[in-house]
Motif scaffolding. Structure first.
Motif, PDB file in Angstrom:
ATOM      1  N   SER A 121      21.091  -3.750   5.294  1.00  0.00           N
ATOM      2  CA  SER A 121      21.633  -4.654   4.186  1.00  0.00           C
ATOM      3  C   SER A 121      21.365  -4.282   2.773  1.00  0.00           C
ATOM      4  N   SER A 122      22.270  -4.434   1.988  1.00  0.00           N
ATOM      5  CA  SER A 122      21.985  -4.043   0.522  1.00  0.00           C
ATOM      6  C   SER A 122      20.636  -4.436  -0.003  1.00  0.00           C
ATOM      7  N   GLU A 123      19.922  -5.354   0.257  1.00  0.00           N
ATOM      8  CA  GLU A 123      18.682  -6.024  -0.360  1.00  0.00           C
ATOM      9  C   GLU A 123      17.664  -5.114   0.137  1.00  0.00           C
ATOM     10  N   ASP A 124      17.788  -4.375   1.563  1.00  0.00           N
ATOM     11  CA  ASP A 124      16.911  -3.698   1.978  1.00  0.00           C
ATOM     12  C   ASP A 124      16.671  -2.194   1.575  1.00  0.00           C
ATOM     13  N   VAL A 125      17.928  -1.736   0.757  1.00  0.00           N
ATOM     14  CA  VAL A 125      17.892  -0.258   0.355  1.00  0.00           C
ATOM     15  C   VAL A 125      16.827  -0.046  -0.629  1.00  0.00           C
ATOM     16  N   PRO A 126      16.498  -0.789  -1.540  1.00  0.00           N
ATOM     17  CA  PRO A 126      15.483  -0.325  -2.548  1.00  0.00           C
ATOM     18  C   PRO A 126      14.069  -0.101  -1.852  1.00  0.00           C
ATOM     19  N   GLY A 127      13.860  -1.061  -0.866  1.00  0.00           N
ATOM     20  CA  GLY A 127      12.340  -0.921  -0.081  1.00  0.00           C
ATOM     21  C   GLY A 127      12.574   0.493   0.861  1.00  0.00           C
ATOM     22  N   MET A 128      13.443   0.715   1.203  1.00  0.00           N
ATOM     23  CA  MET A 128      13.869   1.821   2.283  1.00  0.00           C
ATOM     24  C   MET A 128      13.687   3.121   1.280  1.00  0.00           C
ATOM     25  N   MET A 129      14.354   3.299   0.082  1.00  0.00           N
ATOM     26  CA  MET A 129      13.971   4.107  -0.878  1.00  0.00           C
ATOM     27  C   MET A 129      12.715   4.440  -1.208  1.00  0.00           C
ATOM     28  N   ARG A 130      12.023   3.423  -1.728  1.00  0.00           N
ATOM     29  CA  ARG A 130      10.692   3.525  -1.889  1.00  0.00           C
ATOM     30  C   ARG A 130       9.809   4.061  -0.875  1.00  0.00           C
ATOM     31  N   ASP A 131      10.052   3.451   0.388  1.00  0.00           N
ATOM     32  CA  ASP A 131       9.087   3.946   1.643  1.00  0.00           C
ATOM     33  C   ASP A 131       9.553   5.486   1.684  1.00  0.00           C
ATOM     34  N   ILE A 132      10.753   6.113   1.565  1.00  0.00           N
ATOM     35  CA  ILE A 132      11.173   7.304   1.860  1.00  0.00           C
ATOM     36  C   ILE A 132      10.212   8.272   0.483  1.00  0.00           C
ATOM     37  N   ASN A 133      10.173   7.969  -0.663  1.00  0.00           N
ATOM     38  CA  ASN A 133       9.753   8.595  -1.671  1.00  0.00           C
ATOM     39  C   ASN A 133       8.261   8.600  -1.387  1.00  0.00           C
ATOM     40  N   ALA A 134       7.511   7.436  -1.094  1.00  0.00           N
ATOM     41  CA  ALA A 134       6.120   7.364  -0.841  1.00  0.00           C
ATOM     42  C   ALA A 134       5.814   8.279   0.397  1.00  0.00           C
ATOM     43  N   PHE A 135       6.817   8.468   1.483  1.00  0.00           N
ATOM     44  CA  PHE A 135       6.536   9.481   2.527  1.00  0.00           C
ATOM     45  C   PHE A 135       6.438  10.749   2.191  1.00  0.00           C
ATOM     46  N   GLU A 136       7.574  11.155   1.358  1.00  0.00           N
ATOM     47  CA  GLU A 136       7.491  12.504   0.689  1.00  0.00           C
ATOM     48  C   GLU A 136       6.488  12.947  -0.059  1.00  0.00           C
ATOM     49  N   ARG A 137       6.201  12.308  -1.023  1.00  0.00           N
ATOM     50  CA  ARG A 137       4.952  12.512  -1.801  1.00  0.00           C
ATOM     51  C   ARG A 137       3.708  12.536  -1.016  1.00  0.00           C
ATOM     52  N   GLN A 138       3.396  11.697  -0.111  1.00  0.00           N
ATOM     53  CA  GLN A 138       2.393  11.918   0.652  1.00  0.00           C
ATOM     54  C   GLN A 138       2.208  13.200   1.348  1.00  0.00           C
ATOM     55  N   LEU A 139       3.361  13.835   1.801  1.00  0.00           N
ATOM     56  CA  LEU A 139       3.349  15.036   2.510  1.00  0.00           C
ATOM     57  C   LEU A 139       3.006  16.068   1.407  1.00  0.00           C
ATOM     58  N   VAL A 140       3.681  16.015   0.384  1.00  0.00           N
ATOM     59  CA  VAL A 140       3.607  17.173  -0.529  1.00  0.00           C
ATOM     60  C   VAL A 140       2.000  17.088  -1.269  1.00  0.00           C
ATOM     61  N   ASP A 141       1.478  16.032  -1.358  1.00  0.00           N
ATOM     62  CA  ASP A 141       0.286  15.777  -1.848  1.00  0.00           C
ATOM     63  C   ASP A 141      -0.989  16.614  -0.738  1.00  0.00           C
ATOM     64  N   ASP A 142      -0.411  16.505   0.201  1.00  0.00           N
ATOM     65  CA  ASP A 142      -1.166  17.092   1.495  1.00  0.00           C
ATOM     66  C   ASP A 142      -0.754  18.314   1.792  1.00  0.00           C
ATOM     67  N   GLY A 143       0.085  19.118   0.941  1.00  0.00           N
ATOM     68  CA  GLY A 143       0.307  20.658   0.972  1.00  0.00           C
ATOM     69  C   GLY A 143       1.287  20.935   1.842  1.00  0.00           C
ATOM     70  N   VAL A 144       2.378  20.046   2.014  1.00  0.00           N
ATOM     71  CA  VAL A 144       3.500  20.331   2.655  1.00  0.00           C
ATOM     72  C   VAL A 144       4.924  20.807   1.614  1.00  0.00           C
TER      73      VAL A 144
END
Length: 497
Positions: A121-144
């Protein structure tokens, strides 16, 4: 954004062959360096159907050592994968240190095809993108190292390729009904893609846009950027030889910091007979709720932290006494294993999340990052300091996915702990529970007191609050634990009705 790409750009065959050979040699060498420097690499390949992602993966991997990479073609989640949060299946596929993972489609499918076909649903999109950004940032911060590519095609080229594949008996299987829908809804799908690219092209994990009408150009551009990205991270690792030394552990709270533990009334207690009567009633209630969470497919996660000898084992035993053992699992976490050290510290906890409709109980948890790992300098100051944000993001993801998350700190006084240590020392049936590490941790009581107060202050959120249990009286503590779990489950069930 995508309209400004020059899709007429091309590369002649001779130039292509010269460039591609040089790039593949560089990539082969970089794979060896990644192994030596223990650098994990994630490559995300997204784009239109028939954009050439499969041919690109095949070209790249032909020159690489097959022992050092894995290719993950991402389809719709299986029935098993649907029982967990959306990102769960991708945590399972992350590369260990020194290896490379290629994602042929990825977590971005959820904000592209799932949006196109109204599965998100459209209302779930911002939250999903926020989670994706957090996921990728966590990996990069950890050296990926992360390299993300969007391969773009014109509408005319997309239709042409789909028709060509569909007419070839060897390639027809590759064309899905969803692919034709991309062509039919080209402008809408491009709008979705542009929105995704804007919101998820971050400093930690930027997108590379690739002109895909010319296959030769697309391969060279992807490989050039991949080589550049990996080289940059390897170079950064090599020059970052000197780390900032850890500061001494903070031994007392600042005047501006709340002391949550001091607010607990450790004199709270229950008489044995009253305890037995209340325990039976609340255990029966919990057993009834177990059936309801299964019927409503609600996942429940209860995690226990606390002082050594605070009664975590006893509380877990009473919590599970009347539960159906087929629908709950207790996971105990100690120091990370050799395999677990090859990944982000949250990796092992993602893997143990309970399925929908079941109860997961964690004896110790990800809070070890800001407790024992902080106190014992098993991680750097920078690592444990950023962990507060990572933990809040992780817990927001699981509660956002419908999990009931209950977090306990079992609190006892130093005097009560000493008395329990002595009892264990003199009891042949409990002697094994007492270790030298317990005595060593006791000497650092003031350090842990600061660490747990700061953890509570920084990670107690409306969706995932901490519950501090007065544990000097075991009867009171055990009953409080079960009551808190029951209340949390009942609250979630009301939301489902």
């Amino acid at each position: 954004m995508l309209d400004i790409l020059d899709l007429d750009i091309s590369l002649d065959k001779t130039t292509y062959q010269t460039k591609i050979q040089d790039l593949m040699r560089q990539l082969h060498s970089l794979q060896t360096q990644c192994w030596r420097q223990k650098l994990p690499v994630v490559v995300v390949l997204e784009g239109w159907a028939a954009a050439g992602k499969g041919g690109l993966v095949k070209k790249i991997t032909n020159y690489m050592d097959p022992r050092g990479f894995a290719v993950h073609p991402i389809l719709q989640p299986s029935l098993e994968e649907q029982k967990y949060p959306i990102l769960w299946r991708f945590w399972q596929k992350l590369p260990p240190k020194g290896k490379i993972s290629f994602f042929y489609h990825s977590w971005y499918t959820h904000v592209l095809e799932d949006r196109l076909f109204k599965r998100l649903s459209s209302e779930d999109v911002p939250g999903m993108m926020r989670d994706i950004n957090a996921f990728e940032r966590q990996l990069v911060d950890d050296g990926v190292a992360i390299a993300k590519f969007w391969i773009h095609l014109s509408r005319k080229e997309l239709k042409s390729r789909l028709k060509k594949y569909a007419a070839d008996e060897l390639d027809a299987w590759r064309v899905r009904p969803e692919d034709w829908q991309q062509a039919k809804n080209y402008h809408h799908y491009q709008q979705l893609a542009e929105e995704m690219l804007i919101y998820t092209s971050t400093g930690a994990a930027p997108w590379t846009l690739v002109e895909g009408n010319c296959r030769r150009w697309a391969k060279v551009k992807v490989l050039s950027q991949l080589v550049a990205s990996i080289s940059a991270v390897l170079s950064k690792q090599a020059t970052n030889q000197f780390t900032i030394p850890n500061s001494p552990p903070q031994s007392q709270l600042l005047s501006t910091e709340p002391d949550f533990l001091a607010q607990v009334d450790l004199n709270l207690c229950l008489e044995q007979e009253e305890y037995k009567q209340q325990l039976r009633r609340i255990q029966v209630k919990l057993h009834q709720l177990q059936l309801q969470i299964y019927q409503h497919q609600i996942p429940v996660l209860v995690l226990f932290e606390g002082w050594d000898a605070a009664g975590k084992g006893g509380a877990i035993k009473r919590l599970t006494d009347t539960l159906d053992p087929r629908s709950y699992k207790v996971s105990t976490f100690a120091a990370p294993t050799k395999e677990e050290h090859q990944y982000h510290y949250l990796w092992r906890f993602w893997r143990q999340l309970p399925q929908r409709g079941t109860i997961g109980i964690f004896d110790r948890s990800w809070y070890g990052r800001v407790l024992v790992e902080r106190i014992e300098s098993f991680c750097s100051d920078r690592e444990w300091q950023r962990a507060y944000q990572e933990i809040n993001e992780f817990e927001a993801m699981v509660t956002g996915a419908g999990y009931v998350l209950v977090k306990f700190w079992l609190h006892i006084s130093p005097e009560e702990q000493l008395q329990r240590f002595e009892q264990r020392k003199n009891d042949p049936f409990k002697h094994y529970k007492l270790t030298e590490e317990d005595w060593r941790n006791r000497e650092k009581w003031s350090l842990y007191e600061v660490a747990i107060n700061q953890a509570i202050a920084r990670t107690s959120t409306p969706a995932a609050p901490w519950t501090v249990i007065a544990g000097n009286d075991k009867y009171y503590a055990r009953l409080s634990v079960i009551k808190t779990v029951v209340t949390a489950i009942e609250r979630q069930l009301k939301r489902c009705k």
